[in-house]
Design a protein around this motif. Sequence first.
Motif, PDB file in Angstrom:
ATOM      1  N   THR B 436       0.846  -1.030  -0.136  1.00 23.73           N
ATOM      2  CA  THR B 436       0.086   0.049   0.056  1.00 23.73           C
ATOM      3  C   THR B 436       0.977   1.285  -0.214  1.00 23.73           C
ATOM      4  O   THR B 436       0.668   2.259  -0.547  1.00 23.73           O
ATOM      5  CB  THR B 436      -0.909  -0.056   1.258  1.00 23.73           C
ATOM      6  OG1 THR B 436      -0.112  -0.155   2.369  1.00 23.73           O
ATOM      7  CG2 THR B 436      -2.068  -0.965   1.053  1.00 23.73           C
ATOM      8  N   LEU B 437       1.873   1.175   0.689  1.00 25.50           N
ATOM      9  CA  LEU B 437       2.678   2.437   0.875  1.00 25.50           C
ATOM     10  C   LEU B 437       3.858   2.709  -0.447  1.00 25.50           C
ATOM     11  O   LEU B 437       3.836   3.766  -0.720  1.00 25.50           O
ATOM     12  CB  LEU B 437       3.759   2.410   2.188  1.00 25.50           C
ATOM     13  CG  LEU B 437       3.150   2.601   3.333  1.00 25.50           C
ATOM     14  CD1 LEU B 437       4.405   2.294   4.295  1.00 25.50           C
ATOM     15  CD2 LEU B 437       2.727   4.215   3.045  1.00 25.50           C
ATOM     16  N   ASP B 438       4.067   1.516  -1.140  1.00 27.66           N
ATOM     17  CA  ASP B 438       4.966   1.666  -2.351  1.00 27.66           C
ATOM     18  C   ASP B 438       6.022   2.699  -1.984  1.00 27.66           C
ATOM     19  O   ASP B 438       6.136   3.824  -2.537  1.00 27.66           O
ATOM     20  CB  ASP B 438       4.016   2.194  -3.560  1.00 27.66           C
ATOM     21  CG  ASP B 438       4.860   2.202  -4.881  1.00 27.66           C
ATOM     22  OD1 ASP B 438       5.703   1.499  -4.889  1.00 27.66           O
ATOM     23  OD2 ASP B 438       4.553   3.215  -5.639  1.00 27.66           O
ATOM     24  N   PRO B 439       6.873   2.149  -1.193  1.00 32.67           N
ATOM     25  CA  PRO B 439       7.796   3.035  -0.618  1.00 32.67           C
ATOM     26  C   PRO B 439       8.966   3.338  -2.012  1.00 32.67           C
ATOM     27  O   PRO B 439       9.108   2.576  -2.662  1.00 32.67           O
ATOM     28  CB  PRO B 439       8.530   2.106   0.217  1.00 32.67           C
ATOM     29  CG  PRO B 439       8.102   0.812   0.235  1.00 32.67           C
ATOM     30  CD  PRO B 439       6.932   0.953  -0.688  1.00 32.67           C
ATOM     31  N   PRO B 440       9.388   4.701  -1.739  1.00 33.03           N
ATOM     32  CA  PRO B 440      10.429   4.847  -2.758  1.00 33.03           C
ATOM     33  C   PRO B 440      11.692   4.135  -2.657  1.00 33.03           C
ATOM     34  O   PRO B 440      11.959   3.409  -1.577  1.00 33.03           O
ATOM     35  CB  PRO B 440      10.683   6.351  -2.680  1.00 33.03           C
ATOM     36  CG  PRO B 440      10.230   6.813  -1.150  1.00 33.03           C
ATOM     37  CD  PRO B 440       9.303   5.486  -0.946  1.00 33.03           C
ATOM     38  N   PRO B 441      12.416   3.901  -3.719  1.00 35.32           N
ATOM     39  CA  PRO B 441      13.723   2.691  -3.510  1.00 35.32           C
ATOM     40  C   PRO B 441      14.808   3.063  -2.614  1.00 35.32           C
ATOM     41  O   PRO B 441      15.227   2.225  -1.976  1.00 35.32           O
ATOM     42  CB  PRO B 441      14.123   3.161  -4.855  1.00 35.32           C
ATOM     43  CG  PRO B 441      13.741   4.295  -5.647  1.00 35.32           C
ATOM     44  CD  PRO B 441      12.431   4.732  -4.889  1.00 35.32           C
ATOM     45  N   ASP B 442      14.590   4.445  -1.686  1.00 34.79           N
ATOM     46  CA  ASP B 442      15.478   4.519  -0.946  1.00 34.79           C
ATOM     47  C   ASP B 442      14.999   4.292   0.637  1.00 34.79           C
ATOM     48  O   ASP B 442      15.750   4.415   1.535  1.00 34.79           O
ATOM     49  CB  ASP B 442      15.959   6.190  -0.699  1.00 34.79           C
ATOM     50  CG  ASP B 442      16.739   6.369  -2.052  1.00 34.79           C
ATOM     51  OD1 ASP B 442      17.539   5.449  -2.496  1.00 34.79           O
ATOM     52  OD2 ASP B 442      16.779   7.594  -2.203  1.00 34.79           O
ATOM     53  N   VAL B 443      13.686   3.820   0.400  1.00 33.48           N
ATOM     54  CA  VAL B 443      13.202   3.353   1.852  1.00 33.48           C
ATOM     55  C   VAL B 443      13.207   1.926   2.068  1.00 33.48           C
ATOM     56  O   VAL B 443      12.877   1.112   1.155  1.00 33.48           O
ATOM     57  CB  VAL B 443      11.697   3.958   1.943  1.00 33.48           C
ATOM     58  CG1 VAL B 443      11.012   3.426   3.224  1.00 33.48           C
ATOM     59  CG2 VAL B 443      11.850   5.647   2.053  1.00 33.48           C
ATOM     60  N   ARG B 444      13.789   1.562   3.339  1.00 34.71           N
ATOM     61  CA  ARG B 444      13.598   0.270   3.519  1.00 34.71           C
ATOM     62  C   ARG B 444      12.820  -0.277   4.592  1.00 34.71           C
ATOM     63  O   ARG B 444      12.852   0.452   5.761  1.00 34.71           O
ATOM     64  CB  ARG B 444      15.128  -0.307   3.842  1.00 34.71           C
ATOM     65  CG  ARG B 444      16.165  -0.446   2.687  1.00 34.71           C
ATOM     66  CD  ARG B 444      17.436  -0.676   3.074  1.00 34.71           C
ATOM     67  NE  ARG B 444      17.914   0.001   4.427  1.00 34.71           N
ATOM     68  CZ  ARG B 444      18.216   1.215   4.075  1.00 34.71           C
ATOM     69  NH1 ARG B 444      18.539   1.725   3.057  1.00 34.71           N
ATOM     70  NH2 ARG B 444      18.720   2.032   5.313  1.00 34.71           N
ATOM     71  N   LEU B 445      11.899  -1.280   4.563  1.00 37.28           N
ATOM     72  CA  LEU B 445      11.291  -1.729   5.789  1.00 37.28           C
ATOM     73  C   LEU B 445      11.788  -2.879   6.244  1.00 37.28           C
ATOM     74  O   LEU B 445      12.001  -3.943   5.543  1.00 37.28           O
ATOM     75  CB  LEU B 445       9.668  -1.816   5.210  1.00 37.28           C
ATOM     76  CG  LEU B 445       8.960  -0.832   4.522  1.00 37.28           C
ATOM     77  CD1 LEU B 445       7.598  -1.038   4.044  1.00 37.28           C
ATOM     78  CD2 LEU B 445       8.904   0.339   5.449  1.00 37.28           C
ATOM     79  N   SER B 446      11.896  -3.068   7.548  1.00 36.63           N
ATOM     80  CA  SER B 446      12.298  -4.249   8.134  1.00 36.63           C
ATOM     81  C   SER B 446      11.617  -4.469   9.565  1.00 36.63           C
ATOM     82  O   SER B 446      11.091  -3.614  10.061  1.00 36.63           O
ATOM     83  CB  SER B 446      13.800  -4.126   8.351  1.00 36.63           C
ATOM     84  OG  SER B 446      13.890  -3.027   9.202  1.00 36.63           O
ATOM     85  N   ILE B 447      11.694  -5.691  10.036  1.00 39.20           N
ATOM     86  CA  ILE B 447      10.936  -6.110  11.384  1.00 39.20           C
ATOM     87  C   ILE B 447      11.924  -6.173  12.289  1.00 39.20           C
ATOM     88  O   ILE B 447      13.100  -6.641  12.275  1.00 39.20           O
ATOM     89  CB  ILE B 447      10.213  -7.423  11.065  1.00 39.20           C
ATOM     90  CG1 ILE B 447       9.259  -7.359  10.081  1.00 39.20           C
ATOM     91  CG2 ILE B 447       9.635  -7.908  12.320  1.00 39.20           C
ATOM     92  CD1 ILE B 447       8.539  -8.833   9.717  1.00 39.20           C
ATOM     93  N   ASP B 448      11.578  -5.432  13.299  1.00 37.49           N
ATOM     94  CA  ASP B 448      12.187  -5.364  14.572  1.00 37.49           C
ATOM     95  C   ASP B 448      11.578  -5.636  15.618  1.00 37.49           C
ATOM     96  O   ASP B 448      10.987  -4.699  16.066  1.00 37.49           O
ATOM     97  CB  ASP B 448      13.089  -4.230  14.723  1.00 37.49           C
ATOM     98  CG  ASP B 448      14.048  -3.816  15.841  1.00 37.49           C
ATOM     99  OD1 ASP B 448      14.183  -4.883  16.348  1.00 37.49           O
ATOM    100  OD2 ASP B 448      14.498  -2.880  16.054  1.00 37.49           O
ATOM    101  N   GLY B 449      11.499  -6.975  16.224  1.00 32.78           N
ATOM    102  CA  GLY B 449      10.700  -7.339  17.355  1.00 32.78           C
ATOM    103  C   GLY B 449       9.251  -7.164  16.603  1.00 32.78           C
ATOM    104  O   GLY B 449       8.774  -7.876  15.715  1.00 32.78           O
TER     105      GLY B 449
END
Lengths: 167, 755
Positions: B436-449
């Motif tokens: 849904t967010l379609d993050p720009p290429p410079d954005v990384r999503l990761s799981i932390d806890g």
Amino acid sequence: MTATLQKKICMLGAFSVGKTSLVRRYVSSVFSDAYLTTVGVKIDKKAVDLDGRTVNLILWDLAGEDDVNALRLSYLRGAAGYVLVADGTRPATLDVALSLRGRVENDYGPLPFVLLLNKNDLPDQWTITEGDMIGLRNAGWWVRSSSARTGEGVEDAFIDLASRTLR
Amino acid sequence: MSTSSPEPLEWLLRPPSGENGFDRKALAALLLDIARNVRPELAGTPDAAPATDIRLEQLRTLLMGHEIELLARLSNILDDPEQLAAAVGRILPTAFAQATGDARLGQVLAPSLEKATQTSIRNDPHTLVNILYPLIVPAIRKSIGETIDRTFQSLNETLKHSLTLRGLAWRWEAWRTGLSFAEVVLKHTLVYQVEHVFLIHRHTGLLICHAAAENAASQDPQLVSSMLTAIQDFVRDSFSGAENQGIDTMRLGELTVWSEPGPIATLVAVIRGKPPEELHDSLNAALSRIHQERHQALQDFDGDGTSLADVEAELTECVALRQARPQKTRFGFPWLALPIAVAVLLFVSARVTRSWQEDRRWDHYLAQLRALPGIVVTETGRRDGKFTLTGLRDPLAADPQQALGAMEIDPANVIARWAPYQALDPQIVLKRLAATLDPPPDVRLSIDGDRIMAEGAAPAAWLERARAIARTLPAGAPILDLASIRNLDAQADRRWDDYVARLRAQPGIVVTETGQRFGKFMIAGLRDPLALDPEVALTEAGIDPAHVIARWAPYQALDPQIVLRRLQATLTPPPTVRFVVEGDRIVAQGSAPSLWLERAHMAARILPSGAPVFDLDAVKTVSDGAIGKLRDDIQARTIRFDNNEPLPASGQDALLDQLADDLKALETLAPSLHVVARVMLTGHSDALGKGTFNLSLSLARAEAVRALLRKRGVDPDLLQVRGAGDLEPILAQPTEAARSANRRVSFTVELEEQL
Ligand SMILES: Nc1nc2c(ncn2[C@@H]2O[C@H](COP(=O)(O)OP(=O)(O)OP(=O)(O)O)[C@@H](O)[C@H]2O)c(=O)[nH]1
Ligand SMILES: [Mg+2]
């Protein structure tokens, strides 16, 4: 002595439509949910009284046809009639039945047969319409929906077929 | 002797070679010993014997020449592999024949044979067919029988004998004598007897007639004959090349099944023991008699055996055939084994195994599903031979159908019902956010806890959207942490903020909403059409209008500035009027035509409440000013005439000049005051003379004055003329003075507001 009247009847249809189950229901009045596929042929016998005579139906339960195993038509040699079985919950099996009937007719000429649309105890999965059945009946076919589970339509089919083999 | 055959001698004289040589010294000693026994006086030591005493060798040859030769030949054979093989080959069959009694032979050979057969079949299945085919030839009938025999023996034994009294007795015997159970069984089945005879219709496979020995075990012969036919069909089908040749011999344990095919019917005999070949002739004879005598009935057979019932007599004769007295007790026909034999021949695979494997795979599959994020299995079971499965599945979770294929479970055997739901597993939420967010290429999503961290740099618009979505995540979902995102649009933001601030300060503009949406700036509000144009302000602020979405609703502002502009626009005040804002009043100053003033008062009255007061008190009307004075001056003048004269009396040139100047001033002043001036020249006469004459004389006098004024540069369009005759006298007395005053041209000035 042995020799009364015998008629060879073959069970034809796609795999897992319930040929074996129908024979077991008819011959031994039992039904099982377990599926043991028939390989080759399984032979059973059922004596019926028709017009005051005992007729021994020799039932050849043939392996169902699937992609790998085509029907061995040679098993039909000398058959007096056959039961075409389709699974009412799987429309493709009706196509297989129709195709089988064509091939049998090709090799052995017109033989008496009945068409059973089996597993009618599963109405929520049923896919064959009344219209389909009427169409087949109008073509002169003896068609019934049946269930090896409840026994519905089973006895009728064999009796009708047997009486037609006597004519 | 020895001289006649020098070769062995030479061979003997060769020096000793390795261990195969013999000890000549010992031999010499031995001979010496013998000699001493014969003649004790003979003395000497073996040492005295020469190493190569030709006589010694002669003696040896004399004594053992034959054996030496034999040994030489044997050693030759042993040394040469080919000769050795040929030699062993010659004795091997006999050796096997001798060793059959030894159980070890079979044990030793079996693994190699099995392996060889497997390899051969794997390489080319046809090999098996080709091997089996010649076996059908009667000459090898025996060996095929034995092969099948072995297959069925163990089956039959376990099935048939293990729990019968007979079987236990034989087991006891085997244990007692140390023989194998199979051997015991064979010992007891050396006698043959025909136990069953079936006459089977070849075309239909139906039984025509059947006869059994009195004491033979019986099962449904109709079923048996169909089964036998099915086996024949199968063999014919499976081994091409054997089309017309089904099986003619079958072994079922100690029973042999012989099948004798005739043109219409086949005679099948079940024989216990080992029948002699001659039995074939007896059976064939019976079969051809039946064909001969009942040919027509056989041909007409269609399942009704009544007309052929008398054939039974012929079959009963066959059943009587036996070589020796049948055993007092014996096995029944292994009826149980026959269907099993059918099964074995047709390679029936019990689905039990398959379904057990399937169950395992199913359990494995379920375990896998349960481990998947976004999938909740609520119920599993089996119905109508199919697996059933219900549960919840997030649309973003892995496809359960796909996993099915990987597990080799037939999807047709599975009825699965998945209700959609929104999973809150961090992995799934991450997937959903990524979608849904379609993050720009410079954005990384990761799981932390139980947080989802976003890192990198993003445009402000995206950041705002992400914040909005983070706020709407359902309770219980992991938190979306955007704190580490750098805003790429800070400068543009500042410009925008300045722009918005400027607009807010503008009269006639009310900003109701600002923000960023879809990567663009957004502004909405009310704007009076007379207020500053936001587009212009945008360009001035250096913001690309393409990045802005603006929505302005028109409204009537009540700011004094705007009201002033509106009044100016609607009232178009003459240039002599000025509007100024004093506090919350709008004050009009200067002079204006009375008509305009009237409209201005009207406008002031209908200003909406809350609007500034419109003060018109300071505005003077136009006639009060310079133009009014001009008008009064012009109207105060008259031009006089002598009796009956249409031209002005002499001495009035200066008067006319003055008049012309006034008119010209009027002419220039009027348009600047948005006033239309009209000047009417009215000619008059005295009352002497006829009325019609007076009328035309008065008009002529007005025309004359106009001409004179025109001559002095007055625009003739400004001047209109009319004749009043003697109808508008100034003085009505019948005196010359009065008459002279009435002979004149008078002026009226009309000032009309321009609209
Ligand atoms: N509900 C229901 N299930 C049936 C019915 N008849 C057969 N079945 C089931 O369908 C499966 C297949 O039945 P079989 O009788 O073995 O089918 P078949 O046509 O002999 O199959 P093949 O020998 O492989 O060709 C088994 O699990 C049976 O329990 C029926 O009338 N109703
Ligand atoms: Mg089956």
